[in-house]
Design a protein around this motif. Structure first.
Motif, PDB file in Angstrom:
ATOM      1  N   UNK A 151       0.826  -1.213   0.000  1.00 35.99           N
ATOM      2  CA  UNK A 151       0.000   0.000   0.000  1.00 35.99           C
ATOM      3  C   UNK A 151       0.852   1.251   0.000  1.00 35.99           C
ATOM      4  N   UNK A 152       0.344   2.268  -0.669  1.00 32.21           N
ATOM      5  CA  UNK A 152       0.817   3.632  -0.541  1.00 32.21           C
ATOM      6  C   UNK A 152      -0.372   4.409   0.014  1.00 32.21           C
ATOM      7  N   UNK A 153      -0.172   5.109   1.108  1.00 30.34           N
ATOM      8  CA  UNK A 153      -1.258   5.845   1.763  1.00 30.34           C
ATOM      9  C   UNK A 153      -0.927   7.330   1.746  1.00 30.34           C
ATOM     10  N   UNK A 154      -1.879   8.159   1.306  1.00 35.84           N
ATOM     11  CA  UNK A 154      -1.727   9.614   1.344  1.00 35.84           C
ATOM     12  C   UNK A 154      -2.429  10.149   2.587  1.00 35.84           C
ATOM     13  N   UNK A 155      -1.753  11.061   3.277  1.00 30.80           N
ATOM     14  CA  UNK A 155      -2.290  11.668   4.503  1.00 30.80           C
ATOM     15  C   UNK A 155      -2.410  13.179   4.336  1.00 30.80           C
ATOM     16  N   UNK A 156      -3.391  13.747   4.998  1.00 37.75           N
ATOM     17  CA  UNK A 156      -3.513  15.197   5.140  1.00 37.75           C
ATOM     18  C   UNK A 156      -3.741  15.480   6.619  1.00 37.75           C
TER      19      UNK A 156
END
Length: 136
Positions: free
Chosen positions: A44-49
């Motif tokens: 997985x690649x997870x994007x966070x804000x």
């Protein structure tokens, strides 16, 4: 992958895609999707804000059949999902770019994914990149 992030990923796929899956020949089954997403080969690649997950790519390194006598080693993208409030901001394209970089670094021959034919917006975006897509 933490249980909370896995739950986020599965919930995001369900909220974004269950209608398209339901209307496909295979239908939607959360348990099947959970099994697929928990496979030991899944990455997985997870994007966070602000430390909150807003998008993800689910992929595996696989050998894909080709029209030749040998299989191709590919980074196969199973899901690119972005939270609705964060869509159309380039996050998905950025994550796919990271996957392409990972693919090159691991000597994969290409990045592949499957796109529902109803997702013309996604297919048009992919045409402008080097990603091989299978229309489903």
């Amino acid at each position: 992958m933490t249980p909370a992030l896995l739950s986020f990923a599965i919930d995001l796929v369900e909220s974004n895609m269950s209608d398209l899956y339901t209307n496909s020949k295979d239908g939607w089954c959360r348990e099947d999707k959970e099994d697929e997403m928990q496979d030991v080969t899944s990455r997985y690649l997870i994007a966070f804000h602000n430390n909150v997950p807003v998008g993800m790519v689910h992929f595996q390194f696989v050998d894909e059949e080709t029209m030749t006598d040998r299989d191709a080693e590919v980074a196969y993208c199973f899901e690119v999902q972005i939270m609705p409030g964060y869509q159309r901001r380039g996050i998905g394209a950025y994550l796919i770019g990271l996957l392409e970089t990972i693919g090159r670094a691991t000597q994969m021959e290409k990045v592949m994914l499957t796109v529902f034919k109803e997702r013309d917006d996604v297919r048009i975006e992919l045409i402008s990149s080097n990603i091989t897509n299978n229309v489903y």
